[in-house]
Design a protein around this motif. Sequence first.
Motif, PDB file in Angstrom:
ATOM      1  N   PRO A 261     -55.481 -22.336  49.551  1.00 24.53           N
ATOM      2  CA  PRO A 261     -54.284 -21.715  48.975  1.00 24.53           C
ATOM      3  C   PRO A 261     -54.653 -20.639  47.961  1.00 24.53           C
ATOM      4  CG  PRO A 261     -54.007 -24.079  49.107  1.00 24.53           C
ATOM      5  CD  PRO A 261     -55.429 -23.814  49.479  1.00 24.53           C
ATOM      6  N   ILE A 262     -54.036 -19.491  48.091  1.00 26.88           N
ATOM      7  CA  ILE A 262     -54.320 -18.347  47.228  1.00 26.88           C
ATOM      8  C   ILE A 262     -53.293 -18.346  46.103  1.00 26.88           C
ATOM      9  CG2 ILE A 262     -54.518 -15.845  47.117  1.00 26.88           C
ATOM     10  CD1 ILE A 262     -55.202 -15.921  50.110  1.00 26.88           C
ATOM     11  N   SER A 263     -53.754 -18.566  44.884  1.00 24.50           N
ATOM     12  CA  SER A 263     -52.875 -18.657  43.731  1.00 24.50           C
ATOM     13  C   SER A 263     -52.782 -17.305  43.027  1.00 24.50           C
ATOM     14  CB  SER A 263     -53.394 -19.723  42.762  1.00 24.50           C
ATOM     15  OG  SER A 263     -52.559 -19.813  41.617  1.00 24.50           O
ATOM     16  N   LEU A 264     -51.577 -16.786  42.927  1.00 19.74           N
ATOM     17  CA  LEU A 264     -51.352 -15.509  42.248  1.00 19.74           C
ATOM     18  C   LEU A 264     -51.056 -15.748  40.772  1.00 19.74           C
ATOM     19  CD1 LEU A 264     -49.163 -13.546  44.830  1.00 19.74           C
ATOM     20  CD2 LEU A 264     -51.651 -13.538  44.554  1.00 19.74           C
ATOM     21  N   ILE A 265     -51.613 -14.881  39.950  1.00 22.62           N
ATOM     22  CA  ILE A 265     -51.428 -14.972  38.506  1.00 22.62           C
ATOM     23  C   ILE A 265     -50.401 -13.932  38.083  1.00 22.62           C
ATOM     24  CG2 ILE A 265     -52.584 -14.807  36.264  1.00 22.62           C
ATOM     25  CD1 ILE A 265     -55.188 -15.492  37.682  1.00 22.62           C
ATOM     26  N   LEU A 266     -49.506 -14.309  37.194  1.00 23.46           N
ATOM     27  CA  LEU A 266     -48.507 -13.373  36.703  1.00 23.46           C
ATOM     28  C   LEU A 266     -49.183 -12.172  36.070  1.00 23.46           C
ATOM     29  CD1 LEU A 266     -45.862 -15.764  35.114  1.00 23.46           C
ATOM     30  CD2 LEU A 266     -45.618 -14.441  37.215  1.00 23.46           C
ATOM     31  N   ALA A 267     -48.674 -10.981  36.400  1.00 29.83           N
ATOM     32  CA  ALA A 267     -49.231  -9.769  35.826  1.00 29.83           C
ATOM     33  C   ALA A 267     -48.897  -9.704  34.346  1.00 29.83           C
ATOM     34  CB  ALA A 267     -48.676  -8.537  36.547  1.00 29.83           C
ATOM     35  N   ALA A 268     -49.817  -9.123  33.593  1.00 31.30           N
ATOM     36  CA  ALA A 268     -49.584  -8.991  32.156  1.00 31.30           C
ATOM     37  C   ALA A 268     -48.400  -8.064  31.916  1.00 31.30           C
ATOM     38  CB  ALA A 268     -50.832  -8.440  31.472  1.00 31.30           C
ATOM     39  N   ALA A 269     -47.496  -8.483  31.080  1.00 30.47           N
ATOM     40  CA  ALA A 269     -46.309  -7.676  30.778  1.00 30.47           C
ATOM     41  C   ALA A 269     -46.720  -6.468  29.959  1.00 30.47           C
ATOM     42  CB  ALA A 269     -45.285  -8.510  30.007  1.00 30.47           C
ATOM     43  N   THR A 270     -46.337  -5.288  30.444  1.00 26.51           N
ATOM     44  CA  THR A 270     -46.670  -4.053  29.745  1.00 26.51           C
ATOM     45  C   THR A 270     -45.381  -3.314  29.413  1.00 26.51           C
ATOM     46  OG1 THR A 270     -46.910  -2.897  31.848  1.00 26.51           O
ATOM     47  CG2 THR A 270     -48.904  -3.822  30.867  1.00 26.51           C
ATOM     48  N   THR A 271     -45.313  -2.829  28.235  1.00 21.21           N
ATOM     49  CA  THR A 271     -44.151  -2.062  27.797  1.00 21.21           C
ATOM     50  C   THR A 271     -44.626  -0.705  27.330  1.00 21.21           C
ATOM     51  OG1 THR A 271     -43.042  -4.087  27.078  1.00 21.21           O
ATOM     52  CG2 THR A 271     -42.192  -1.972  26.223  1.00 21.21           C
ATOM     53  N   GLN A 272     -44.104   0.334  27.961  1.00 24.17           N
ATOM     54  CA  GLN A 272     -44.485   1.683  27.577  1.00 24.17           C
ATOM     55  C   GLN A 272     -43.512   2.194  26.532  1.00 24.17           C
ATOM     56  OE1 GLN A 272     -44.679   4.095  31.073  1.00 24.17           O
ATOM     57  NE2 GLN A 272     -46.625   3.214  31.755  1.00 24.17           N
ATOM     58  N   VAL A 273     -44.052   2.528  25.397  1.00 23.19           N
ATOM     59  CA  VAL A 273     -43.238   3.070  24.320  1.00 23.19           C
ATOM     60  C   VAL A 273     -43.656   4.511  24.118  1.00 23.19           C
ATOM     61  CG1 VAL A 273     -42.597   2.890  21.897  1.00 23.19           C
ATOM     62  CG2 VAL A 273     -43.064   0.817  23.231  1.00 23.19           C
ATOM     63  N   ARG A 274     -42.758   5.387  24.404  1.00 30.99           N
ATOM     64  CA  ARG A 274     -43.062   6.807  24.274  1.00 30.99           C
ATOM     65  C   ARG A 274     -42.716   7.258  22.869  1.00 30.99           C
ATOM     66  NH1 ARG A 274     -40.539  11.807  27.811  1.00 30.99           N
ATOM     67  NH2 ARG A 274     -41.734  13.466  26.810  1.00 30.99           N
ATOM     68  N   VAL A 275     -43.747   7.594  22.144  1.00 33.35           N
ATOM     69  CA  VAL A 275     -43.553   8.076  20.786  1.00 33.35           C
ATOM     70  C   VAL A 275     -43.662   9.591  20.821  1.00 33.35           C
ATOM     71  CG1 VAL A 275     -44.373   8.023  18.418  1.00 33.35           C
ATOM     72  CG2 VAL A 275     -44.537   5.968  19.851  1.00 33.35           C
ATOM     73  N   GLY A 276     -42.590  10.250  20.596  1.00 33.35           N
ATOM     74  CA  GLY A 276     -42.607  11.708  20.646  1.00 33.35           C
ATOM     75  C   GLY A 276     -41.338  12.270  20.057  1.00 33.35           C
ATOM     76  N   LEU A 277     -41.284  13.581  20.000  1.00 31.36           N
ATOM     77  CA  LEU A 277     -40.146  14.277  19.425  1.00 31.36           C
ATOM     78  C   LEU A 277     -39.347  14.953  20.530  1.00 31.36           C
ATOM     79  CD1 LEU A 277     -41.951  15.968  16.389  1.00 31.36           C
ATOM     80  CD2 LEU A 277     -40.647  13.844  16.377  1.00 31.36           C
ATOM     81  N   THR A 278     -38.081  15.084  20.325  1.00 31.34           N
ATOM     82  CA  THR A 278     -37.256  15.847  21.246  1.00 31.34           C
ATOM     83  C   THR A 278     -37.537  17.328  21.039  1.00 31.34           C
ATOM     84  OG1 THR A 278     -35.428  16.040  19.681  1.00 31.34           O
ATOM     85  CG2 THR A 278     -35.491  14.076  21.106  1.00 31.34           C
ATOM     86  N   LEU A 279     -37.077  18.165  21.976  1.00 30.13           N
ATOM     87  CA  LEU A 279     -37.299  19.609  21.854  1.00 30.13           C
ATOM     88  C   LEU A 279     -36.662  20.153  20.576  1.00 30.13           C
ATOM     89  CD1 LEU A 279     -36.752  20.798  25.541  1.00 30.13           C
ATOM     90  CD2 LEU A 279     -38.899  20.434  24.326  1.00 30.13           C
ATOM     91  N   THR A 280     -35.506  19.624  20.247  1.00 30.58           N
ATOM     92  CA  THR A 280     -34.847  20.083  19.020  1.00 30.58           C
ATOM     93  C   THR A 280     -35.666  19.720  17.788  1.00 30.58           C
ATOM     94  OG1 THR A 280     -32.669  19.837  20.056  1.00 30.58           O
ATOM     95  CG2 THR A 280     -32.728  19.934  17.653  1.00 30.58           C
TER      96      THR A 280
END
Length: 376
Positions: free
Chosen positions: A158-177
């Motif tokens: 039996p092939i046991s799958l492991i839950l993928a690590a939860a990743t959260t992308q947080v975009r830190v940046g400024l708007t054009l204005t």
Amino acid sequence: MNSMQRNLRRRFNVQNTRLSVSGLRRLFWLSLGLLFLAMPSAAFAQSTQTPSAITAQRSQPTVPATDSPTAQQPNQQSSATLSGTVVDQTGAAVAGAQVTLTREDQSPKQEVTSGDDGQFSFDNLVSGPFHLTISAPGFATQTSSGVLQPGEASIVPPISLILAAATTQVRVGLTLTEIAEVQIQTEEAQRVLGFIPNFYVSYVSDAVPLSSKQKFQLAGRSLFDPVTFGVTAAVAGLEQQANVFSGYGNGPEGYAKRFGAAYTDRATSTLIGSAVLPSLLKQDPRYFYKGTGSTRSRLLYAIKSTFICKGDNGRWQPNYSYILGDFASSSLSNLYYPAQYRGAGLTFANAFIGIGGTAAANILQEFVIRKLTPHS
């Protein structure tokens, strides 16, 4: 004679009868003897066969007739099968997992999807090494390898799958204005010799376009800067001393009129040509410093920038905002200049003086002013 003949005939008949019985007996025994003679010879012929031949005859299997080439000539290498089950860490079946089978012999990869019970299978496989790659949404990819034997029905563990690590992308940046606001703050810090405003020059070639609010904001900062009032006061004083626009008269009143006319010229030109029209026509009112290339190319660029500008889309286009704003401001000057100076002559004179002054200012921007501007 007759009696003698009768006696001889009687004896002959008796002998013939005896001969007939004796002949039948001899024929019977002869036939019986021939039968016994034939029986030993057949038994002998059968006994002369070798034990191996007899054994071969007895052991020879009966092969049913068939037209199938496979039955007549069996495959030397039978196909194999491969199956398994995909589960999660709790042992529950994982349905819809993609299972990819690859081989070292560069044969095309095969793909199947696990069923509701997590099971998968591959049929009609040739023997040899194999490699399995198992992936499913939300799980980390797993692999499994092995070797198939000819005709083997292999079942992988039996092939046991492991839950993928939860990743959260947080975009830190400024708007054009927000980026444009930062660039405006940099421009507002640009002062020739450390005190004369140099707000309408960008030393960033790909500066972010200004919003309408920011265009008006930059115009207001320029008009209400203390240095602007000071320079206007100096110009009015020089005009007073030279008695330019004599219709204003002399003394404090004449000076105030000259100061008001000079500041109004500056205000209408800046507001119309650098805020109102650029907002309506979506054009950038700033001069974009070139700083590279030959002296001739930079000189031509500085003069040309009086008549062309960058649009808010980043493309170069005719500078309608400045040209129309300059003529509009010159036309408005007819409302407050002395009557003897009003008319089309005043309008065109002020307009062309403004255009010539802007071209000269651009040349200074390209070759001189940056060297005199800290923090540029």
